[in-house]
Design an enzyme around this catalytic site. Structure first.
Site, PDB file in Angstrom:
ATOM      1  N   ASP A   1      17.223  -8.377  -2.011  1.00 25.65           N
ATOM      2  CA  ASP A   1      17.334  -9.274  -0.853  1.00 25.65           C
ATOM      3  C   ASP A   1      16.904 -10.701  -1.166  1.00 25.65           C
ATOM      4  O   ASP A   1      17.278 -11.636  -0.456  1.00 25.65           O
ATOM      5  CB  ASP A   1      16.439  -8.773   0.297  1.00 25.65           C
ATOM      6  CG  ASP A   1      17.087  -7.637   1.083  1.00 25.65           C
ATOM      7  OD1 ASP A   1      18.125  -7.121   0.636  1.00 25.65           O
ATOM      8  OD2 ASP A   1      16.530  -7.267   2.143  1.00 25.65           O
TER       9      ASP A   1
ATOM     10  N   SER B   1      12.884  -9.185   1.671  1.00 27.46           N
ATOM     11  CA  SER B   1      13.116 -10.135   2.763  1.00 27.46           C
ATOM     12  C   SER B   1      12.258  -9.789   3.966  1.00 27.46           C
ATOM     13  O   SER B   1      11.714  -8.685   4.058  1.00 27.46           O
ATOM     14  CB  SER B   1      14.601 -10.104   3.151  1.00 27.46           C
ATOM     15  OG  SER B   1      14.918  -8.818   3.653  1.00 27.46           O
TER      16      SER B   1
ATOM     17  N   HIS C   1      41.156  21.225   3.880  1.00 27.54           N
ATOM     18  CA  HIS C   1      41.490  21.324   5.305  1.00 27.54           C
ATOM     19  C   HIS C   1      40.604  22.379   5.958  1.00 27.54           C
ATOM     20  O   HIS C   1      40.398  23.436   5.377  1.00 27.54           O
ATOM     21  CB  HIS C   1      42.952  21.747   5.466  1.00 27.54           C
ATOM     22  CG  HIS C   1      43.325  21.978   6.902  1.00 27.54           C
ATOM     23  ND1 HIS C   1      43.556  20.933   7.768  1.00 27.54           N
ATOM     24  CD2 HIS C   1      43.454  23.126   7.621  1.00 27.54           C
ATOM     25  CE1 HIS C   1      43.843  21.443   8.968  1.00 27.54           C
ATOM     26  NE2 HIS C   1      43.787  22.765   8.897  1.00 27.54           N
TER      27      HIS C   1
ATOM     28  N   GLY D   1      21.434 -10.906  18.973  1.00 28.35           N
ATOM     29  CA  GLY D   1      22.144 -10.724  17.708  1.00 28.35           C
ATOM     30  C   GLY D   1      22.848  -9.377  17.654  1.00 28.35           C
ATOM     31  O   GLY D   1      22.195  -8.336  17.704  1.00 28.35           O
TER      32      GLY D   1
ATOM     33  N   GLY E   1       9.382  -0.180  -0.169  1.00 28.14           N
ATOM     34  CA  GLY E   1       9.797  -1.458   0.413  1.00 28.14           C
ATOM     35  C   GLY E   1      10.131  -1.400   1.884  1.00 28.14           C
ATOM     36  O   GLY E   1       9.739  -0.483   2.614  1.00 28.14           O
TER      37      GLY E   1
ATOM     38  N   GLU F   1      22.195  -0.978  15.742  1.00 29.37           N
ATOM     39  CA  GLU F   1      21.544   0.319  15.453  1.00 29.37           C
ATOM     40  C   GLU F   1      20.358   0.540  16.390  1.00 29.37           C
ATOM     41  O   GLU F   1      20.257   1.579  17.041  1.00 29.37           O
ATOM     42  CB  GLU F   1      21.078   0.372  13.988  1.00 29.37           C
ATOM     43  CG  GLU F   1      22.245   0.518  13.011  1.00 29.37           C
ATOM     44  CD  GLU F   1      21.828   0.771  11.561  1.00 29.37           C
ATOM     45  OE1 GLU F   1      22.713   1.063  10.743  1.00 29.37           O
ATOM     46  OE2 GLU F   1      20.625   0.677  11.216  1.00 29.37           O
TER      47      GLU F   1
ATOM     48  N   GLY G   1       0.826  -1.213   0.000  1.00 27.07           N
ATOM     49  CA  GLY G   1       0.000   0.000   0.000  1.00 27.07           C
ATOM     50  C   GLY G   1       0.855   1.254   0.000  1.00 27.07           C
ATOM     51  O   GLY G   1       0.338   2.378  -0.021  1.00 27.07           O
TER      52      GLY G   1
END
Ligand code: FAD
Ligand code: NAD
Length: 466
Positions: free
Chosen positions: A313, A146, A445, A181, A41, A188, A37
Site C-alpha cells: 500500500d 496505509s 455441471h 464514500g 497488518g 462492505e 504487537g
C-alpha cells in the site's frame, strides 16, 4: 555491535510478512519489524479478515430469517452482537498467531517495535517500553502499509465518526448510519450494518459508486444494493460533520449546491487511504516520494536508494492485500538475484458483498479510451442451473475479448461466488488465452462456473442456455 541482517522488512502486513518468508526461503538472514504487537497488518487485524468475518456472519443472520420461505422453519432469530464480535475476533487471533508461527517456521527473526531509519543501512527500533535497539541491514524493504484518510476538519473518534477500524467494532447496531464514500469499505461495511438492522445512507461524491469498476457492473451493483435497502445519495459532497448528543449531523450539498443534512448515530468516513510513512524518518536519508506521497519505486521495487525497496500500500497501485503479497515475493526474488515480476494487468479486485463483485483486466471504458476494438460476451446467472437451483441468481458474467485475436482482455462479474470465479479468468489471462479457450474447456455441471463458460461462448454469440 548491532546485529546484522542481509534483509530487514519494516512492517508485518501481507506485503511484509510474505516478503520476509520468501527472503528467508531464498537463504537470506532476515528480520521483520512490526509495531502493532500482532502480525498480519491492516489486512488480518483491522481489514480484510475482520470485515469478511462480519460480512459472512451478517449475511447468515440475514439469510436465516428468510429460510421459512424455503421450507425450513426456524424459531425467533435474534442478534447477539457481542458474541458475533467475539467470533470475528477469534478469526483474527487464529490467523495472526498463524503468521507468527510461519515466521518462526521459516526462521525469520520477528522484532516487535517501531522501526525508523537511522542511516541508509541502520534501523532504530523502539519498543513499547521505550527501549531503542539498532540493527544493521544490507537490504531494507519498507512495507508499512496505509491508514485511513478523513475529510478536512473531521476527526475520527472511532465511536460516532468512525473509519473502517471503528466500523468493525461498533458496540450496538446504529439506528441510522451515514457512509461517506461508495467504494470498497463503504459498501462492505454499509452492507454489514444494513443487514444487522441499521438504516444506511451512502453519500458519494461522484455520479456512480465504485469508481474504476466497469460501469455496467457498477450500475447493476447499485441497483441490487438499493433493493437490499441501502440508500444512495450520488453527486453529494460532505461539507461538515458535527457531533451532537445523539450522534452527528452530516451536512452535504449536491451538484447544484442544494443542501441536505443527515442526522445519524454513526458516520463512517470511507473516502480512501494514504500511505503510512510517518515516523520512518525517510527525509533524513532522502527517500523520494511520488505525486501522491507514496514511496517512489522503479519496476524492481527499488527506491532512489540502491539498497532500499518498498512494496504494498505504501507504493503506487491498488491497495489490495494480494497485490502487496505478490510484490513481496517479487522483491525478495529480485534481492536474491532472481527475476521477480508482478503482472499488474491481472490483479483481481473483489467486493465481498452479497452478491460478490469481481473484476480483472480492462473495463469497457478503458478499452474505449485506448481505442482497442473488442467483443463482449455476457451471461446472466438467471440462466445458470446451479444459481437457479439454490435461488441465488442475481447478476451476470461479462467477458471482454480482443476483436481480432479473441484474447481475453478483461472480465467483470457480479453474482454468487464471483470472487472465486474470477481466478479462472486470471489463469486464462496469464496464459494469454482466448475466449474460445475458456469456452472449449469442460466445466462441471451444475456449477456457477458454467456461467463463465457461457459468457465465453457468448463472445461469439453461441451461448447455449440463453
Ligand atoms: P499493511 O497491511 O497496512 O501492513 C503494514 C504493517 O506495517 C502494519 O501492521 C503496521 O502496523 C506496520 N508498520 C507501519 N509502520 C511501521 C514501523 N515504522 N515500524 C514497524 N511496523 C510498522 N484488501 C484485499 O485484497 N481484500 C480485502 O478483502 C480487503 N479488505 C479490506 C478491508 C478493510 C476494512 C481495509 C481497511 C482494507 C482492506 N483491504 C483488503 C486492503 C488491505 O488490507 C491492504 O491492501 C493490505 O493490508 C496492504 O498490505 P501491506 O502489507 O502493504 O500493509
Ligand atoms: P475507495 O477508494 O474504494 O472509495 C472511496 C470512495 O469515496 C470513492 O467512491 C470516492 O469517489 C468517494 N469519495 C472521495 N471523497 C469523497 C467525499 N468528499 N465525499 C463523498 N465521497 C467521496 O476507498 P475505501 O472504500 O476507503 O477503501 C480504501 C482501500 O481499501 C481501497 O482502495 C481498497 O483497495 C481497499 N479495500 C479493499 C477491499 C476489498 O478488496 N474487498 C475492501 C476494503 C478496502
Amino acid at each position: 555491535m548491532s546485529e546484522k541482517f542481509q534483509a530487514v522488512v519494516i512492517g508485518g502486513g501481507p506485503g511484509g510478512y510474505v516478503c520476509a518468508i520468501r527472503l528467508s526461503q531464498l537463504g537470506l538472514k532476515t528480520a521483520c519489524i512490526e509495531s502493532r504487537g500482532s502480525l498480519g497488518g491492516t489486512c488480518l487485524n483491522i481489514g480484510c479478515i475482520p470485515s469478511k468475518s462480519l460480512l459472512n456472519l451478517s449475511d447468515e443472520f440475514h439469510k436465516v430469517k428468510s429460510l421459512s420461505n424455503k421450507g425450513i422453519e426456524v424459531g425467533e432469530v435474534k442478534l447477539n452482537l457481542p458474541k458475533m464480535m467475539k467470533s470475528k475476533e477469534k478469526a483474527v487471533t487464529v490467523l495472526t498467531k498463524g503468521v507468527e508461527f510461519l515466521l518462526k517456521k521459516n526462521k525469520v527473526t520477528y522484532i516487535k517495535g517501531t522501526g525508523s531509519f537511522k542511516s541508509k543501512d541502520e534501523i532504530a527500533i523502539n519498543d513499547d517500553k521505550k527501549n531503542e535497539t539498532i540493527i544493521n541491514a544490507e537490504n531494507i524493504i519498507i512495507a508499512t502499509g496505509s491508514v485511513p484518510v478523513s475529510l478536512p476538519n473531521i476527526e475520527f473518534d472511532e465511536k460516532v465518526i468512525v473509519s473502517s477500524t471503528g466500523a468493525l467494532e461498533l458496540e450496538k447496531v446504529p439506528k441510522k448510519m451515514v457512509v461517506v464514500g461508495g467504494g470498497y469499505i463503504g459498501l462492505e461495511m454499509g452492507s454489514v450494518w444494513s443487514r444487522l438492522g441499521a438504516e444506511v445512507h451512502v453519500v458519494e461524491f461522484l455520479d456512480h459508486i465504485t469508481p474504476g469498476m466497469d460501469k455496467e457492473i457498477s450500475n447493476e451493483f447499485m441497483k441490487i444494493l438499493k433493493k437490499q435497502g441501502i440508500n444512495f445519495h450520488l453527486e453529494h459532497k460532505v461539507e461538515k460533520v458535527k457531533k451532537n448528543k445523539s450522534g452527528a449531523t452530516v451536512s452535504t450539498s449536491d451538484k447544484n449546491g442544494k443542501k441536505k443534512d443527515f442526522e445519524c448515530d454513526v458516520v463512517l468516513i470511507s473516502v480512501g487511504r494514504k500511505p503510512n510513512i510517518n515516523g520512518l524518518n525517510l527525509e533524513s536519508i532522502g527517500i523520494e516520494l511520488d505525486e501522491n506521497k507514496r514511496i517512489k519505486t522503479n519496476n524492481s521495487f527499488k527506491t532512489n536508494l540502491d539498497n532500499i525497496y518498498a512494496i504494498g500500500d505504501v507504493i503506487n497501485g491498488p491497495m489490495l492485500a494480494h497485490k502487496a503479497e505478490d510484490e513481496g515475493i517479487a522483491v525478495a526474488e529480485n534481492i536474491a538475484g532472481q527475476s521477480g515480476h508482478v503482472n499488474y494487468d491481472t490483479i483481481p479486485g473483489v467486493v465481498y458483498t452479497t452478491p460478490e463483485v469481481a473484476s480483472i483486466g480492462k473495463t469497457e471504458e478503458q478499452l474505449k479510451e485506448k481505442s482497442i476494438e473488442y467483443k463482449v460476451g455476457k451471461f446472466s446467472f438467471m440462466a445458470n442451473s446451479r444459481a437457479k437451483a439454490i435461488d441465488d441468481a442475481e447478476g451476470f458474467v461479462k467477458i471482454l475479448a480482443d476483436k481480432k485475436t479473441d484474447k481475453v482482455l478483461g472480465a467483470h462479474l457480479i453474482g454468487p461466488h464471483a470472487g472465486e470465479l474470477i481466478a479462472e479468468i486470471g489463469i486464462a489471462m496469464e496464459f494469454g488465452a482466448s475466449s474460445e479457450d475458456i469456452a472449449r474447456t469442460c466445466h462441471a455441471h451444475p456449477t456457477f462456473s458454467e456461467a463463465v463458460k457461457e459468457a465465453a461462448l457468448s463472445v461469439d454469440k453461441r451461448a447455449i442456455h440463453s
